[in-house]
Design a protein around this motif. Sequence first.
Motif, PDB file in Angstrom:
ATOM      1  N   SER A  97       3.321  14.090   9.256  1.00 26.79           N
ATOM      2  CA  SER A  97       4.734  14.469   9.311  1.00 26.79           C
ATOM      3  C   SER A  97       5.576  13.206   9.129  1.00 26.79           C
ATOM      4  O   SER A  97       5.354  12.201   9.809  1.00 26.79           O
ATOM      5  N   THR A 104      10.318   7.284  10.521  1.00 29.44           N
ATOM      6  CA  THR A 104       9.113   7.351  11.341  1.00 29.44           C
ATOM      7  C   THR A 104       8.170   8.381  10.731  1.00 29.44           C
ATOM      8  O   THR A 104       8.619   9.354  10.105  1.00 29.44           O
ATOM      9  N   THR A 106       4.109  10.364  11.533  1.00 30.53           N
ATOM     10  CA  THR A 106       3.039  10.608  12.491  1.00 30.53           C
ATOM     11  C   THR A 106       1.821  11.115  11.743  1.00 30.53           C
ATOM     12  O   THR A 106       1.914  12.059  10.955  1.00 30.53           O
ATOM     13  N   HIS A 108      -1.767  12.811  12.138  1.00 27.13           N
ATOM     14  CA  HIS A 108      -2.662  13.590  12.986  1.00 27.13           C
ATOM     15  C   HIS A 108      -4.047  13.597  12.338  1.00 27.13           C
ATOM     16  O   HIS A 108      -4.178  13.974  11.164  1.00 27.13           O
ATOM     17  N   ASP A 151       5.593   3.475  17.116  1.00 24.14           N
ATOM     18  CA  ASP A 151       6.970   3.834  17.408  1.00 24.14           C
ATOM     19  C   ASP A 151       7.206   3.674  18.909  1.00 24.14           C
ATOM     20  O   ASP A 151       6.605   4.378  19.722  1.00 24.14           O
ATOM     21  N   ARG A 154       8.067   6.559  21.512  1.00 28.87           N
ATOM     22  CA  ARG A 154       7.063   7.540  21.932  1.00 28.87           C
ATOM     23  C   ARG A 154       5.921   6.820  22.631  1.00 28.87           C
ATOM     24  O   ARG A 154       5.463   5.774  22.172  1.00 28.87           O
ATOM     25  N   GLN A 156       2.249   6.213  23.436  1.00 32.20           N
ATOM     26  CA  GLN A 156       0.982   6.436  22.743  1.00 32.20           C
ATOM     27  C   GLN A 156      -0.110   5.656  23.471  1.00 32.20           C
ATOM     28  O   GLN A 156      -0.118   4.425  23.448  1.00 32.20           O
ATOM     29  N   HIS A 180      -0.959   9.272  15.759  1.00 31.57           N
ATOM     30  CA  HIS A 180      -0.402   7.922  15.733  1.00 31.57           C
ATOM     31  C   HIS A 180       0.950   7.959  15.039  1.00 31.57           C
ATOM     32  O   HIS A 180       1.045   8.374  13.875  1.00 31.57           O
ATOM     33  N   SER A 181       1.988   7.505  15.739  1.00 25.18           N
ATOM     34  CA  SER A 181       3.347   7.466  15.200  1.00 25.18           C
ATOM     35  C   SER A 181       3.742   6.021  14.948  1.00 25.18           C
ATOM     36  O   SER A 181       3.649   5.179  15.853  1.00 25.18           O
TER      37      SER A 181
END
Length: 449
Positions: A97, A104, A106, A108, A151, A154, A156, A180-181
């Motif tokens: 995404s 930013t 992400t 998955h 990021d 967020r 993590q 992972h963002s």
Amino acid sequence: MFQQWQAESVPVGGQSSNRMRPRMFPRAYPVRALALWTCVLLARADTDYCPNKNDQVTEDARLRKDLKCAYNSDYRPVLHHQDTVNVEVGFLLKYISFDYLEETFTVHSWVTMTWKDEFLKWKPSDYGGINMTLLESHEIWTPRLALFNADASRYQSDSFYTTCKVRNNGSVTCVPHMAHSGICRTTLRRWPYDAQNCTLYFGSWMHTGEQINFTFDAAQAVNTDEYQDGPGWRLLHVAKKRFPGKYSCCPNDTYPMLKYTFVMQREAAGPAAIVVVPSIAIVMLTLISLMLDIKDNTRLIVACFSLFCHFIFLTEIGYDIPKESADTPIILLFIRDSMVVSLFAVLLTLGLMSLRTRATPPPAWLLRLTRFVAAGPVKYAVFTEFDPDRAPDEKVTLSEDDAGTSVVEEPKQVSTWLQLSNIMNSAVFIVSAITYAVLIGVYIPRDPY
């Protein structure tokens, strides 16, 4: 034992007496309660003790019990502290995404991590030939793969919880699902046909490369068989690179880092229909206005409408393009330059409307210029949409020839100004067409894939 007062006859001084004297002896009901509790405990002990079930313990359960016995998951699983734990990392991508407005993205994925644990070895012959078992990740030591450019907005965690597969030679494989963002600086110069390169950097925060060495999985460093594109973006390819992590500050230590670069292409069918096609339309509208006659106000209306469309179109695009981008989209430069051409077309129309009605005698050099254009091959490039023979408000004179026939004589200065208007309009149209051709070739983005 309890104290109890009881009346009894006790001889005192040779005589009997009925005085109350204390006497120590056990009461009946505490004894019964103690016996009852003893029976309950014995019954529960008999229930917990199942000799038949104990005989049915599987080899796998006994193996896992032995492996976890005295195992410490807080320390690296090596026999000597100088030994290195080599961890192979692989990504099974599932979904990405990307928010280009916030810059930013992400990732998955299922992350495969494989290493060798010296304290999780056994002989298969001792456990009925079992050469593989399953253990929970929180029961054993696991490597912590940290994202360096994460990021910060967020949380993590670099730890994970999953079921790991352990083989008799000490090989451990864990495949947790992780998200992972990271931060991704966008490049919107080719918008809406832009491609973004987003990078993730992985490594260990606490250990050097001599302690934990992260490398790519030799079998599949990146697997996209089950990947699904996110809304608005298509994954083109993934590049990987490993940095040894040698720095001048720490000549005796290394800090290896794994770099993953994700190249994503925007799905530009929708933005292209909204932006690119209208850009070509307003270009055609401006060029058409230069080809219309100026005897009426139609040309001026069309030219002003084209300029108004540029302003509206530029405003609408501003809602779709990030304002904080480091690069200016070239489509905006195209609209900016096209707006200048459209503005010049409006000013030219006003000037020609004034010029063609001028009645003052033209200068001599202007007469020579018009004659040169009319006599040379350049005349084929001059538009004749303006009627050089008659202006709507010009004055005419009547004269008679030798035969006595009346003829119309038009002022030469009016015809010269009309010819000059034709020449100027044709020159501006040709220059505008060439300018737009260059702008389209340079500034209109195209899909490179």
